[in-house]
Design an enzyme around this catalytic site. Structure first.
Site, short mmCIF file in Angstrom:
data_model
loop_
_atom_site.label_atom_id
_atom_site.label_comp_id
_atom_site.label_asym_id
_atom_site.label_seq_id
_atom_site.Cartn_x
_atom_site.Cartn_y
_atom_site.Cartn_z
N TYR B 66 0.83 -1.20 0.00
CA TYR B 66 0.00 0.00 0.00
C TYR B 66 0.87 1.25 0.00
CZ TYR B 66 -4.37 2.55 0.84
OH TYR B 66 -5.47 3.36 0.73
N ASN B 165 -20.92 -2.54 -7.82
CA ASN B 165 -21.37 -3.40 -6.72
C ASN B 165 -20.39 -3.39 -5.54
OD1 ASN B 165 -23.15 -5.28 -5.54
ND2 ASN B 165 -21.80 -6.97 -6.12
N VAL B 168 -17.94 1.20 -2.23
CA VAL B 168 -18.00 2.58 -2.71
C VAL B 168 -19.13 2.72 -3.73
CG1 VAL B 168 -16.80 4.37 -4.05
CG2 VAL B 168 -15.57 3.13 -2.28
N ARG B 188 -19.30 -6.32 -13.73
CA ARG B 188 -18.85 -7.46 -14.52
C ARG B 188 -19.99 -8.46 -14.66
NH1 ARG B 188 -13.65 -8.79 -10.92
NH2 ARG B 188 -15.21 -8.21 -9.37
N ARG B 190 -21.95 -11.92 -14.55
CA ARG B 190 -21.88 -12.97 -13.53
C ARG B 190 -23.15 -13.81 -13.62
NH1 ARG B 190 -20.85 -9.22 -8.76
NH2 ARG B 190 -20.06 -7.94 -10.43
N TYR B 257 -10.53 6.06 -7.91
CA TYR B 257 -10.33 5.83 -6.47
C TYR B 257 -9.80 4.43 -6.19
CZ TYR B 257 -14.70 3.25 -6.69
OH TYR B 257 -15.67 2.33 -7.02
N GLY B 258 -9.74 3.60 -7.22
CA GLY B 258 -9.25 2.25 -7.03
C GLY B 258 -8.75 1.67 -8.33
N GLY B 259 -8.00 0.56 -8.23
CA GLY B 259 -7.44 -0.04 -9.44
C GLY B 259 -7.47 -1.55 -9.37
#
Lengths: 347, 347
Positions: B66, B165, B168, B188, B190, B257-259
């Protein structure tokens, strides 16, 4: 977009009753034609085009690959300086002898003369060098805005840029130097690299490095003597942009104004989240349109640039002056890679 | 970063004299240990941790991957809700019974009790659901800030997001719906896709689509009934982010905000120059640090979120409550792809 005058016609009595223009009727190559000029309406001016450069975006527009495209047929060229010959009865701010440049892209500057609406042009002092005036409206404006609108740069701060030898790049070097801002200038390797270093340093470049150096430890050495850049300016795209971005300080910006490499920019997620790097673009045409109702914004930008020119702190890029009849050769030269001189049509 | 209390020691007289904590001494797996607690200093509070979630960033921190890493040994966990049991003599704003959450990352919430500086926590109303309180400080804060700080969104405007989903993502759906903002939610594909559509729509999602749909003509149909998004929220990176970006309106933003995909974002040069798309990132930890001297900013954000919770407009994501002793299984589950329930340690 205005390519031909929208001015009212009036009974023929103009001294100049036609002009020679480079027109393209379909996307491809322009041709030289003779065109009649409309009469000079009340709110119009008759101008003689003095000089008009060939910019990469002009070529993209002719090829039909640019973001804005004119209705065809269109006169080529978006930039240049003209001298007012005659003004309509309701023209307020201009008089014969004044120098003017277009307020917006799309005016069609590759012609010997034109009748234009007063509101489509803005005056410049007519005692600055002709080539500086002819090339002022796009590249130096782009450089000044990018150095002003994205980060609060103070004397001693650092800006890094690729395509440092381009017209925008050279303007960035000079304007930054005038403001006491350090520049790290990235250029492609070439046979005359040391000559290029000398030339850019004479303009005020703090550092001139090759693309490869961006990935080498010697860059860390450089950052012992100057702060990491708050701002990166990208005229290339692709790997070059990603390499610039790696060196930007936390919270800084990378601003893209060109994409010579024709490759997108790859942005690591961590640079966005953890380094808070802002990735943005700049397009001077859009800036001018956003500020079209704000006379003062364009005027004060041009005043600032002309003041630098008068002080000898901002010079035109190297130019090759060519006659309108030699446009074919000039267009070919403008499309060569490693073009060292801007082709400018002088009428 | 504070992992163990910095409070003054005082002669032992606390009711709770030790706690059980999940500690990692080197990057890898945490272990359950019993720890003595320091005495409750004048400016400290003794708290019982009630519930603490396992977030992806907690796992990255343990793994040593991190952006911020604690000195080791460290107690795991950065989020959770605790109840004040005892306060030091100079504690002003807290009293026994109050609920508190960490002001910053790094508090080490995976333990049964702790002695903390008053200034390291902030109170919450203690009548909201326990799991909402335990999961409030990171994901809903991220969602609210991203919907507030980048574009001026008005009722009727559209936001597009991937990872819809995720915790966040679910907070974005609910907060946007409460503000009258439409959401296009990309997930994604499913096996239980229609169930997921129903669940997200019940939360307030305007549209729920699969990643593949981003490249299909049916998306154009969708834009006949809702405006193109001003804002795209990206928790994935890679192709998914590039696809989101394509649909953002001129002048809009994509905020990362994310990867999850562990792939960088590819940004076309034309999106920056001609569409004026701004590519930025958001990290709630940095936001909290930037606002650490501005008590009102964090307080008003938490008040706004708690108000939505009280009105039933913002619910916690699906959670699996597990005892501290079952942390091993919980960590394994938290690392599975397609995790549908957040693992929450309940002490």
């Amino acid at each position: 977009m205005l390519y031909f005058s929208v001015c009212d016609h009036r009974p023929f009595d103009a001294v100049l009753f036609h002009c020679t223009a480079l027109i393209y009727r379909k996307h491809g190559d322009p041709a030289q034609v003779s065109m009649n000029l409309p009469n000079v309406g009340a709110k119009c001016v008759l101008v003689k085009i003095l000089a008009a450069p060939i910019n990469p975006s002009d070529i993209n527009m002719i090829q039909g690959t640019y973001a804005i495209l004119p209705d065809l047929p269109a006169v080529g060229g978006n930039e240049g300086v003209a001298q007012v010959l005659e003004v309509g009865s309701q023209v307020k701010a201009l008089k014969p002898g004044d120098w003017v440049i277009p307020r917006d892209a799309g005016l069609g500057t590759w012609r010997t003369a034109a009748v234009l609406a007063e509101e489509d042009v803005i005056s410049l002092p007519n005692d600055i060098p002709l080539l500086s005036a002819a090339t002022l409206g796009v590249n130096p404006c782009t450089a000044l805005r990018m150095l002003t609108d994205f980060e609060d740069l103070k004397p001693g701060d650092t800006v890094i840029q690729n395509a440092a030898n381009s017209a925008v790049g050279q303007a960035v070097i000079q304007i930054a130097a005038a403001k006491g801002i350090q520049t790290i200038n990235v250029v492609r390797d070439r046979p005359d690299f040391t000559t290029l270093i000398d030339r850019l340093k004479a303009m005020g470049a703090s550092h001139v490095i090759k693309e490869e150096t961006l990935r080498r430890p010697e860059l860390k050495e450089l950052f012992k003597s100057c702060p990491r850049p708050k701002l990166a300016l990208n005229g290339v795209g692709g790997k070059s942009a990603t390499e610039l971005l790696r060196h930007v300080q936390v919270g800084g910006s990378i601003v893209t104004y060109g994409g010579m490499a024709k490759q997108p920019i790859t942005v690591p997620v961590s640079a966005l989240i953890f380094k808070n790097i802002k990735v943005q673009g700049f397009w001077v045409t859009q800036w001018k349109r956003n500020h079209s109702q704000d006379e003062g914004a364009l005027r004060s930008m041009l005043d600032e640039l002309c003041s630098l020119i008068c002080q000898g702190k901002l010079t035109a890029p190297a130019c090759s002056e060519v006659g309108l009849q030699d446009f074919g050769t000039a267009l070919d030269k403008a499309m060569q890679p490693f073009t060292s001189a801007k082709q400018v049509l002088v009428m």
